[in-house]
Write a protein that holds these residues in place. Sequence first.
Motif, PDB file in Angstrom:
ATOM      1  N   ILE A  55       0.831  -1.208   0.000  1.00  0.00           N
ATOM      2  CA  ILE A  55       0.000   0.000   0.000  1.00  0.00           C
ATOM      3  C   ILE A  55       0.864   1.256   0.000  1.00  0.00           C
ATOM      4  O   ILE A  55       1.803   1.384   0.776  1.00  0.00           O
ATOM      5  N   GLY A  56       0.474   2.184  -0.861  1.00  0.00           N
ATOM      6  CA  GLY A  56       1.054   3.516  -0.909  1.00  0.00           C
ATOM      7  C   GLY A  56      -0.067   4.533  -0.877  1.00  0.00           C
ATOM      8  O   GLY A  56      -1.252   4.175  -0.895  1.00  0.00           O
ATOM      9  N   LEU A  80      -9.410   2.315   8.773  1.00  0.00           N
ATOM     10  CA  LEU A  80      -8.068   1.891   8.446  1.00  0.00           C
ATOM     11  C   LEU A  80      -7.374   2.908   7.542  1.00  0.00           C
ATOM     12  O   LEU A  80      -6.199   3.222   7.736  1.00  0.00           O
ATOM     13  N   THR A  81      -8.086   3.441   6.591  1.00  0.00           N
ATOM     14  CA  THR A  81      -7.522   4.462   5.703  1.00  0.00           C
ATOM     15  C   THR A  81      -7.069   5.673   6.493  1.00  0.00           C
ATOM     16  O   THR A  81      -5.979   6.214   6.272  1.00  0.00           O
ATOM     17  N   GLU A  86      -1.658   8.453   7.826  1.00  0.00           N
ATOM     18  CA  GLU A  86      -0.673   9.087   8.707  1.00  0.00           C
ATOM     19  C   GLU A  86       0.719   8.482   8.560  1.00  0.00           C
ATOM     20  O   GLU A  86       1.696   9.145   8.853  1.00  0.00           O
ATOM     21  N   ILE A  87       0.805   7.218   8.129  1.00  0.00           N
ATOM     22  CA  ILE A  87       2.099   6.527   8.183  1.00  0.00           C
ATOM     23  C   ILE A  87       2.615   6.026   6.843  1.00  0.00           C
ATOM     24  O   ILE A  87       3.781   5.663   6.749  1.00  0.00           O
ATOM     25  N   VAL A  88       1.783   5.961   5.822  1.00  0.00           N
ATOM     26  CA  VAL A  88       2.242   5.408   4.538  1.00  0.00           C
ATOM     27  C   VAL A  88       2.719   6.531   3.636  1.00  0.00           C
ATOM     28  O   VAL A  88       2.229   7.584   3.596  1.00  0.00           O
TER      29      VAL A  88
END
Length: 88
Positions: A55-56, A80-81, A86-88
Amino acid sequence: MTERFFLYDDTVSSSIRFVSFLGEHQRYDLSIIHTDRYFGKAIVLDIQSNRFAIIGPDDLNEEGYLEYAFQLSPAEAAELTSFLLEIV
């Protein structure tokens, strides 16, 4: 026995984050793996469902991607999105 034909066999450095959080709809237990592979995307493993996806940011903007990859309802995928942005 025949000799194995490897397409590649590399060892790379990685950063792994284990995170567990409660959303309004379910609990999420994730492993997020960052490496120099996959064009800067992360491997996200959902430990509870035994599902994973690469995932990006572009994938998070694709409608229905997380629902399909992790078999989530639209509300669960939205939770989840929100976290993954915040982190991807």
